[in-house]
Enzyme design. Sequence first.
Site, PDB file in Angstrom:
ATOM      1  NE  ARG A 102      22.290 -12.638 -34.082  1.00 18.30           N
ATOM      2  CZ  ARG A 102      23.589 -12.590 -34.336  1.00 18.30           C
ATOM      3  NH1 ARG A 102      24.336 -13.687 -34.318  1.00 18.30           N
ATOM      4  NH2 ARG A 102      24.172 -11.442 -34.611  1.00 18.30           N
ATOM      5  CG  HIS A 129      23.573  -7.636 -38.283  1.00 16.99           C
ATOM      6  ND1 HIS A 129      23.160  -7.366 -36.989  1.00 16.99           N
ATOM      7  CD2 HIS A 129      24.701  -8.396 -38.174  1.00 16.99           C
ATOM      8  CE1 HIS A 129      24.012  -7.948 -36.147  1.00 16.99           C
ATOM      9  NE2 HIS A 129      24.946  -8.572 -36.834  1.00 16.99           N
ATOM     10  CD  GLN A 132      28.716  -6.007 -37.458  1.00 17.33           C
ATOM     11  OE1 GLN A 132      28.576  -6.932 -36.654  1.00 17.33           O
ATOM     12  NE2 GLN A 132      29.822  -5.277 -37.497  1.00 17.33           N
ATOM     13  CG  ASP A 219      28.323 -11.252 -44.095  1.00 17.10           C
ATOM     14  OD1 ASP A 219      29.021 -11.900 -43.281  1.00 17.10           O
ATOM     15  OD2 ASP A 219      27.084 -11.169 -43.996  1.00 17.10           O
ATOM     16  CB  CYS A 259      29.702  -8.209 -39.744  1.00 16.91           C
ATOM     17  SG  CYS A 259      29.254  -9.702 -40.663  1.00 16.91           S
ATOM     18  NE  ARG A 287      27.225  -5.459 -33.362  1.00 14.16           N
ATOM     19  CZ  ARG A 287      26.809  -6.725 -33.482  1.00 14.16           C
ATOM     20  NH1 ARG A 287      27.550  -7.613 -34.099  1.00 14.16           N
ATOM     21  NH2 ARG A 287      25.631  -7.104 -33.009  1.00 14.16           N
TER      22      ARG A 287
HETATM   23  N1  NVA Z   1      25.276 -12.683 -42.913  1.00  8.74           N
HETATM   24  C1  NVA Z   1      25.732 -13.303 -41.687  1.00  8.74           C
HETATM   25  C2  NVA Z   1      26.081 -12.270 -40.676  1.00  8.74           C
HETATM   26  C3  NVA Z   1      26.594 -12.811 -39.374  1.00  8.74           C
HETATM   27  C4  NVA Z   1      26.862 -11.751 -38.358  1.00  8.74           C
HETATM   28  C5  NVA Z   1      24.650 -14.239 -41.161  1.00  8.74           C
HETATM   29  O1  NVA Z   1      23.474 -13.863 -41.200  1.00  8.74           O
HETATM   30  O2  NVA Z   1      24.975 -15.347 -40.739  1.00  8.74           O
HETATM   31  N1   CP Z   2      28.769  -9.868 -36.292  1.00 13.06           N
HETATM   32  C1   CP Z   2      27.945 -10.528 -35.475  1.00 13.06           C
HETATM   33  O1   CP Z   2      26.742 -10.220 -35.372  1.00 13.06           O
HETATM   34  O2   CP Z   2      28.540 -11.512 -34.763  1.00 13.06           O
HETATM   35  P1   CP Z   2      27.815 -12.641 -33.896  1.00 13.06           P
HETATM   36  O3   CP Z   2      27.056 -13.518 -34.871  1.00 13.06           O
HETATM   37  O4   CP Z   2      28.940 -13.360 -33.226  1.00 13.06           O
HETATM   38  O5   CP Z   2      26.881 -11.995 -32.930  1.00 13.06           O
END
Ligand code: NVA
Ligand code: CP
Length: 301
Positions: A102, A129, A132, A219, A259, A287
Amino acid sequence: MKHLLKMLDLSTEEIIDILNLADQLKYELKHGIPHPHLQGKTLGMIFQKASTRTRVSFETGMYQLGGYPLFLSSHDLQIGRGEPVQDTARVLSRYLDGIMIRTFEQKEVEALAEYGDIPIINGLTDFCHPCQVLADLMTIREFKGSFDGLKMCFIGDGNNMANSLIVGCLKVGMAVSVACPEGYRPPGEILEFAERYNNFEITDSPLKSAENADILITDVWASMGQEGEAEIRKKAFAGYQINDEIMAVAHNDAMVLHCLPAHREEEITEKVFEAHAKEIFEEAENRLHAQKAVMVKLMAK
Ligand code: NVA
Ligand code: CP
């Protein structure tokens, strides 16, 4: 399929194969049927951003598959002190059987795949993502029975979630409508892909986008790394919210996904969120199953 870097790389058949295996692994877990497909294998999990779901679902999933997960925070790795990702990839390839990462830039994930020789799984970048969205597709199929004739509407930022949803939903045959404010549309690469489909539209009107939708998704307005823009974004995204007015123009039995984490009264009202908590938390659970399927497909050889 050697890696999971982005939805754009997957064929429809590969997506459906992952979803079918995910359904099977979910069934096996619920019925106490062991499924140790990754006995003796190790997964390194590199996190350059925070996580609740991704970390816990990958870690638990790897354990359930008989393997061993290693949580690798970038604060503790040399990568956090500037060791190039190309070198990290070549070193970790000699210890591990797979890497989940990540991070911020998509090119870092692509570089890991290019320089390493083990499967790389994208656990979120600024661009996409995919884990997800595989879970989202699994949840949609679980609640709706199939993808046939469904319309997915995404309201909000043209961000990593929007990008992966557009590609994933179009690839499995759904109609897709996206409502984004000017200046926050998905990148050209995604729009170019989407515009090849005649069941894709993009608008700045959430109400128009939500008309007759079967699935509504949103989101956060400011993603991880954009905290400094939060105030500007609050103004830009005012009105880009899933609320009662939006639900009123969608199909009566429309489902809502998020998500998570969710910001109540920003991108979604508390009322709509709680009315659809059943789908949203099934999505979070999925997930685990979807990622186990990805790991088995990539690492069980
Ligand atoms: N768009 C959000 C998704 C989190 C799972 C982010 O990148 O923070
Ligand atoms: N939706 C998601 O990826 O959650 P986290 O940021 O908690 O991993």
